[in-house]
Design a protein around this motif. Structure first.
Motif, PDB file in Angstrom:
ATOM      1  N   SER A 202     -12.890 -27.102  31.748  1.00  0.00           N
ATOM      2  CA  SER A 202     -11.931 -26.799  30.678  1.00  0.00           C
ATOM      3  C   SER A 202     -12.634 -26.184  29.475  1.00  0.00           C
ATOM      4  O   SER A 202     -12.189 -25.174  28.923  1.00  0.00           O
ATOM      5  N   VAL A 203     -13.745 -26.778  29.072  1.00  0.00           N
ATOM      6  CA  VAL A 203     -14.500 -26.267  27.922  1.00  0.00           C
ATOM      7  C   VAL A 203     -15.057 -24.881  28.206  1.00  0.00           C
ATOM      8  O   VAL A 203     -14.998 -23.981  27.355  1.00  0.00           O
ATOM      9  N   LEU A 204     -15.581 -24.681  29.416  1.00  0.00           N
ATOM     10  CA  LEU A 204     -16.158 -23.388  29.773  1.00  0.00           C
ATOM     11  C   LEU A 204     -15.112 -22.278  29.762  1.00  0.00           C
ATOM     12  O   LEU A 204     -15.370 -21.170  29.283  1.00  0.00           O
ATOM     13  N   ILE A 205     -13.923 -22.550  30.289  1.00  0.00           N
ATOM     14  CA  ILE A 205     -12.851 -21.547  30.300  1.00  0.00           C
ATOM     15  C   ILE A 205     -12.483 -21.150  28.871  1.00  0.00           C
ATOM     16  O   ILE A 205     -12.333 -19.964  28.545  1.00  0.00           O
ATOM     17  N   ILE A 206     -12.358 -22.152  28.003  1.00  0.00           N
ATOM     18  CA  ILE A 206     -12.019 -21.890  26.598  1.00  0.00           C
ATOM     19  C   ILE A 206     -13.109 -21.052  25.937  1.00  0.00           C
ATOM     20  O   ILE A 206     -12.832 -20.079  25.228  1.00  0.00           O
ATOM     21  N   LEU A 207     -14.368 -21.395  26.177  1.00  0.00           N
ATOM     22  CA  LEU A 207     -15.487 -20.678  25.557  1.00  0.00           C
ATOM     23  C   LEU A 207     -15.612 -19.242  26.073  1.00  0.00           C
ATOM     24  O   LEU A 207     -15.939 -18.330  25.309  1.00  0.00           O
ATOM     25  N   VAL A 208     -15.357 -19.032  27.366  1.00  0.00           N
ATOM     26  CA  VAL A 208     -15.418 -17.684  27.935  1.00  0.00           C
ATOM     27  C   VAL A 208     -14.364 -16.786  27.290  1.00  0.00           C
ATOM     28  O   VAL A 208     -14.652 -15.656  26.876  1.00  0.00           O
ATOM     29  N   VAL A 209     -13.130 -17.283  27.185  1.00  0.00           N
ATOM     30  CA  VAL A 209     -12.053 -16.509  26.563  1.00  0.00           C
ATOM     31  C   VAL A 209     -12.363 -16.244  25.094  1.00  0.00           C
ATOM     32  O   VAL A 209     -12.208 -15.124  24.592  1.00  0.00           O
ATOM     33  N   PHE A 210     -12.839 -17.276  24.402  1.00  0.00           N
ATOM     34  CA  PHE A 210     -13.168 -17.144  22.975  1.00  0.00           C
ATOM     35  C   PHE A 210     -14.272 -16.103  22.764  1.00  0.00           C
ATOM     36  O   PHE A 210     -14.188 -15.255  21.868  1.00  0.00           O
ATOM     37  N   ALA A 211     -15.309 -16.162  23.608  1.00  0.00           N
ATOM     38  CA  ALA A 211     -16.426 -15.224  23.480  1.00  0.00           C
ATOM     39  C   ALA A 211     -15.964 -13.791  23.725  1.00  0.00           C
ATOM     40  O   ALA A 211     -16.354 -12.872  23.005  1.00  0.00           O
ATOM     41  N   LEU A 212     -15.111 -13.580  24.734  1.00  0.00           N
ATOM     42  CA  LEU A 212     -14.616 -12.235  25.031  1.00  0.00           C
ATOM     43  C   LEU A 212     -13.812 -11.664  23.868  1.00  0.00           C
ATOM     44  O   LEU A 212     -13.937 -10.484  23.532  1.00  0.00           O
ATOM     45  N   VAL A 213     -12.991 -12.508  23.254  1.00  0.00           N
ATOM     46  CA  VAL A 213     -12.193 -12.067  22.107  1.00  0.00           C
ATOM     47  C   VAL A 213     -13.105 -11.647  20.959  1.00  0.00           C
ATOM     48  O   VAL A 213     -12.906 -10.603  20.334  1.00  0.00           O
ATOM     49  N   LYS A 214     -14.113 -12.452  20.676  1.00  0.00           N
ATOM     50  CA  LYS A 214     -15.033 -12.150  19.577  1.00  0.00           C
ATOM     51  C   LYS A 214     -15.874 -10.904  19.878  1.00  0.00           C
ATOM     52  O   LYS A 214     -16.133 -10.093  18.991  1.00  0.00           O
ATOM     53  N   ILE A 215     -16.313 -10.757  21.138  1.00  0.00           N
ATOM     54  CA  ILE A 215     -17.099  -9.580  21.508  1.00  0.00           C
ATOM     55  C   ILE A 215     -16.267  -8.319  21.363  1.00  0.00           C
ATOM     56  O   ILE A 215     -16.727  -7.290  20.854  1.00  0.00           O
ATOM     57  N   ASN A 216     -15.027  -8.384  21.810  1.00  0.00           N
ATOM     58  CA  ASN A 216     -14.158  -7.221  21.732  1.00  0.00           C
ATOM     59  C   ASN A 216     -13.891  -6.809  20.290  1.00  0.00           C
ATOM     60  O   ASN A 216     -13.568  -5.656  20.009  1.00  0.00           O
ATOM     61  N   ASP A 217     -14.061  -7.738  19.371  1.00  0.00           N
ATOM     62  CA  ASP A 217     -13.808  -7.470  17.955  1.00  0.00           C
ATOM     63  C   ASP A 217     -15.072  -7.035  17.216  1.00  0.00           C
ATOM     64  O   ASP A 217     -15.066  -6.892  16.003  1.00  0.00           O
ATOM     65  N   ASP A 218     -16.154  -6.824  17.971  1.00  0.00           N
ATOM     66  CA  ASP A 218     -17.426  -6.419  17.366  1.00  0.00           C
ATOM     67  C   ASP A 218     -17.339  -4.966  16.919  1.00  0.00           C
ATOM     68  O   ASP A 218     -17.271  -4.056  17.738  1.00  0.00           O
ATOM     69  N   LYS A 219     -17.336  -4.734  15.619  1.00  0.00           N
ATOM     70  CA  LYS A 219     -17.177  -3.380  15.084  1.00  0.00           C
ATOM     71  C   LYS A 219     -18.506  -2.760  14.649  1.00  0.00           C
ATOM     72  O   LYS A 219     -18.543  -1.603  14.260  1.00  0.00           O
ATOM     73  N   LEU A 220     -19.603  -3.525  14.708  1.00  0.00           N
ATOM     74  CA  LEU A 220     -20.865  -3.036  14.166  1.00  0.00           C
ATOM     75  C   LEU A 220     -21.411  -1.848  14.956  1.00  0.00           C
ATOM     76  O   LEU A 220     -21.804  -0.831  14.402  1.00  0.00           O
ATOM     77  N   ASN A 221     -21.416  -1.990  16.284  1.00  0.00           N
ATOM     78  CA  ASN A 221     -21.996  -0.924  17.119  1.00  0.00           C
ATOM     79  C   ASN A 221     -20.994  -0.337  18.097  1.00  0.00           C
ATOM     80  O   ASN A 221     -21.374   0.264  19.083  1.00  0.00           O
ATOM     81  N   GLN A 222     -19.732  -0.549  17.836  1.00  0.00           N
ATOM     82  CA  GLN A 222     -18.717  -0.208  18.821  1.00  0.00           C
ATOM     83  C   GLN A 222     -18.811   1.245  19.286  1.00  0.00           C
ATOM     84  O   GLN A 222     -18.870   2.173  18.489  1.00  0.00           O
ATOM     85  N   TYR A 223     -18.819   1.423  20.619  1.00  0.00           N
ATOM     86  CA  TYR A 223     -19.048   2.732  21.202  1.00  0.00           C
ATOM     87  C   TYR A 223     -17.960   3.729  20.802  1.00  0.00           C
ATOM     88  O   TYR A 223     -18.236   4.916  20.561  1.00  0.00           O
ATOM     89  N   CYS A 224     -16.709   3.275  20.705  1.00  0.00           N
ATOM     90  CA  CYS A 224     -15.626   4.219  20.376  1.00  0.00           C
ATOM     91  C   CYS A 224     -15.831   4.819  18.995  1.00  0.00           C
ATOM     92  O   CYS A 224     -15.435   5.963  18.739  1.00  0.00           O
TER      93      CYS A 224
END
Length: 228
Positions: A202-224
């Motif tokens: 349960s904890v791992l699933i929550i952390l994986v989703v949370f990490a993906l959301v935060k990574i997707n919001d990374d604007k510092l080096n974003q390729y686009c």
């Protein structure tokens, strides 16, 4: 044409891996050929190796968190679902084997597949298509290893996405090293025996989703942003 060239490289790499395994060459043939490819791309193709300094940003911890949690989640799920799954389990490793797993393979594979081949595919194909094509090839060269091929495929998708997003090869190398480090330890197996499996999953699933959301919001080096 680039896709045909890509799969030609993959087939040669897979054949080299087979020869290395069949003749018990302990990785020397694979490493030698990988080094040749890196030199070929950097000199002949005029694509010099330039390891970009890893820019410090708080989202780095989320990239690392995703790899740790996703590895743990997959390991625990497959150990339950697939009987006798030899997922990235190693017997005793000597010093050279540890260097190969934690240093040589991550660096060479990331340079060849992410820095050179992925970018070559992206120049002529959509990013999603390129990531999937590259990940199929990346999985094929691990066919004779004792790795879980599904996990290798999923990890390659993630690393490819991260590289296209950040264009930071150092970051994908670090994530690759972290993954390989987890693969030669028994930490996950130990934790699963010590703590309730339901709580861990349960904890791992929550952390994986949370990490993906935060990574997707990374604007510092974003390729686009680099493409504008």
């Amino acid at each position: 044409m680039k896709r045909i060239y890509f799969f030609l490289v993959v087939i040669v790499l897979a054949f080299i891996s087979y020869l290395d395994f069949h003749y018990s060459l302990n990785g020397f043939l694979i490493i030698s050929f990988d080094l040749f490819l890196v030199l070929y791309y950097s000199i002949i193709k005029s694509e010099p190796v330039s390891l970009i300094n890893l820019k410090v940003n708080f989202n780095l911890i989320y990239y690392l968190l995703f790899v740790v949690c996703f590895y743990s989640l997959y390991f625990l799920c497959t150990s339950f679902i697939i009987v006798n799954d030899n997922f990235l389990t190693f017997s005793y490793l000597n010093k050279f084997e540890i260097v190969k797993v934690l240093v040589l393979y991550p660096i060479l594979e990331e340079l060849i597949f992410r820095k050179y081949l992925l970018i070559s595919l992206v120049k002529t194909k959509p990013e999603t298509n390129s990531i999937l094509t590259l990940s199929v090839g990346f999985t094929l060269i691990h066919f004779i290893t004792n790795s879980s091929l599904l996990y290798v495929f999923l990890l390659s998708i993630f690393l490819s996405w991260v590289y296209l997003k950040t264009r930071n090869i150092c970051l994908t190398i670090i994530l690759h090293v972290l993954n390989n480090f987890l693969s030669i330890t028994n930490l996950i197996s130990y934790l699963s025996k010590s703590i309730s499996l339901f709580i861990i999953l349960s904890v791992l699933i929550i952390l994986v989703v949370f990490a993906l959301v935060k990574i997707n919001d990374d604007k510092l080096n974003q390729y686009c942003n680099e493409r504008k």
